[in-house]
Design an enzyme around this catalytic site. Structure first.
Site, mmCIF file in Angstrom:
data_model
loop_
_atom_site.group_PDB
_atom_site.id
_atom_site.type_symbol
_atom_site.label_atom_id
_atom_site.label_comp_id
_atom_site.label_asym_id
_atom_site.label_seq_id
_atom_site.Cartn_x
_atom_site.Cartn_y
_atom_site.Cartn_z
ATOM 1 N N SER A 18 0.996 -1.240 -0.044
ATOM 2 C CA SER A 18 -0.081 0.058 -0.159
ATOM 3 C C SER A 18 0.822 1.172 0.174
ATOM 4 O O SER A 18 1.962 1.204 0.351
ATOM 5 C CB SER A 18 -0.652 -0.029 1.164
ATOM 6 O OG SER A 18 -1.682 1.314 1.466
ATOM 7 N N TYR A 35 -1.597 -0.747 10.663
ATOM 8 C CA TYR A 35 -1.557 -1.030 8.885
ATOM 9 C C TYR A 35 -0.541 -0.494 8.393
ATOM 10 O O TYR A 35 0.284 -1.163 7.420
ATOM 11 C CB TYR A 35 -2.731 -0.461 8.361
ATOM 12 C CG TYR A 35 -3.040 -0.714 6.893
ATOM 13 C CD1 TYR A 35 -3.467 -1.767 6.535
ATOM 14 C CD2 TYR A 35 -2.945 0.430 6.263
ATOM 15 C CE1 TYR A 35 -3.681 -1.872 5.132
ATOM 16 C CE2 TYR A 35 -3.180 0.234 4.805
ATOM 17 C CZ TYR A 35 -3.418 -0.794 4.231
ATOM 18 O OH TYR A 35 -3.768 -1.257 3.027
ATOM 19 N N LYS A 78 2.358 -2.726 6.473
ATOM 20 C CA LYS A 78 2.640 -2.670 4.813
ATOM 21 C C LYS A 78 4.183 -2.102 4.552
ATOM 22 O O LYS A 78 4.605 -2.714 3.742
ATOM 23 C CB LYS A 78 1.701 -1.913 4.468
ATOM 24 C CG LYS A 78 0.318 -2.118 4.154
ATOM 25 C CD LYS A 78 -0.008 -3.468 3.383
ATOM 26 C CE LYS A 78 -1.287 -3.888 3.192
ATOM 27 N NZ LYS A 78 -1.605 -4.995 2.365
#
Length: 254
Positions: free
Chosen positions: A139, A152, A156
């Protein structure tokens, strides 16, 4: 970028980006194995792919159950072979460093890193004789910090470095390992968010150099390139699909 005769596994293949990737690889001749936790959604995707003339099978699978996940990969490889693995399934957790619990933080890693690690390990064993391509969906959050997404973003970012490391270790086996880093993409989840707050959607689009959000198919096109022999000399790369957002230097105009 013909994939005729090749078998691919796509995790999180029942919706959004994963669904687009499955459809794209199938349209180029690959036999696609899509896995996710929702059987009904998987069946709907499979029906669409078959209607378009593609070859597909479904597996109900929670990638966080790494023992079961790796067994599934080994089963596919033994029955159909394995040429392509797309690690797309993700957990998107919210919370800042100050308030997110350690358990919530770790849940991002269990799905986004641990499961991908286990999947790559199983795929490398299956591909060690004939080579293959592994594509990890990271991402823009892995490249750029976003407040409120501590777990998150960190997971990533870890996935990007894991991709680089794995690419070095597998290059001699003719196994290529690359990553794609999507920016804001118009998935069903994004659409639902915009419907609840249209102004927020407009603000997100306005903040992207190309002045719009991306479509799942635009991510799938890059995955197709990395999965195919057109990228035969590409490994350890991280390709952004973000309308130029990751290149932008943020300046506070207030």
């Amino acid at each position: 970028m013909n994939l005729t005769g090749k078998t691919s596994i796509i995790t999180g293949g029942s919706d959004g980006i994963g669904r687009a990737i499955a459809a794209k690889l199938a349209s180029e001749g690959a036999h696609v194995v899509i896995c996710a936790r929702n059987a009904d959604k998987l069946d709907a995707v499979a029906e669409d792919i078959r209607a378009a003339g593609g070859s597909v099978e479904t597996r109900v699978q929670d990638v966080a159950d790494t023992e079961s996940f790796t067994a599934m990969i080994a089963d596919v490889a033994s029955s159909s072979g394995l040429d392509i693995l797309v690690n797309n399934a993700a957990h998107v957790g919210f919370g800042s460093v100050a308030d997110a619990s350690l358990e919530d933080f770790r849940e991002n890693f269990r799905v986004n890193v641990d499961a991908t690690y286990a999947g790559m390990q199983a795929a490398i064993k299956a591909m060690s004789n004939n080579g293959g391509s592994i594509v990890n969906i990271s991402s823009i959050n892995g490249d750029r910090a976003m407040p409120g997404m501590a777990g998150y973003s960190s997971s990533k970012a870890a996935l990007l470095h894991l991709t680089r490391l794995a690419s070095m270790e597998t290059a001699g086996l003719n196994i290529r390992v690359n990553a794609v880093t999507p920016g804001p993409i118009m998935t069903p989840g994004t659409e639902a968010f915009i419907q609840s707050d249209p102004k927020a959607g407009e603000a997100i689009a306005a903040g992207i150099p190309m002045q719009r959000m991306g479509m799942p198919e635009e991510v799938a096109n890059v995955v197709l390139f990395l999965a195919s022999d057109m990228s035969s000399y590409v490994t350890g790369a991280s390709i952004p699909v973000d309308g130029g957002k990751a290149n932008e230097l943020a300046v506070n105009q207030g």
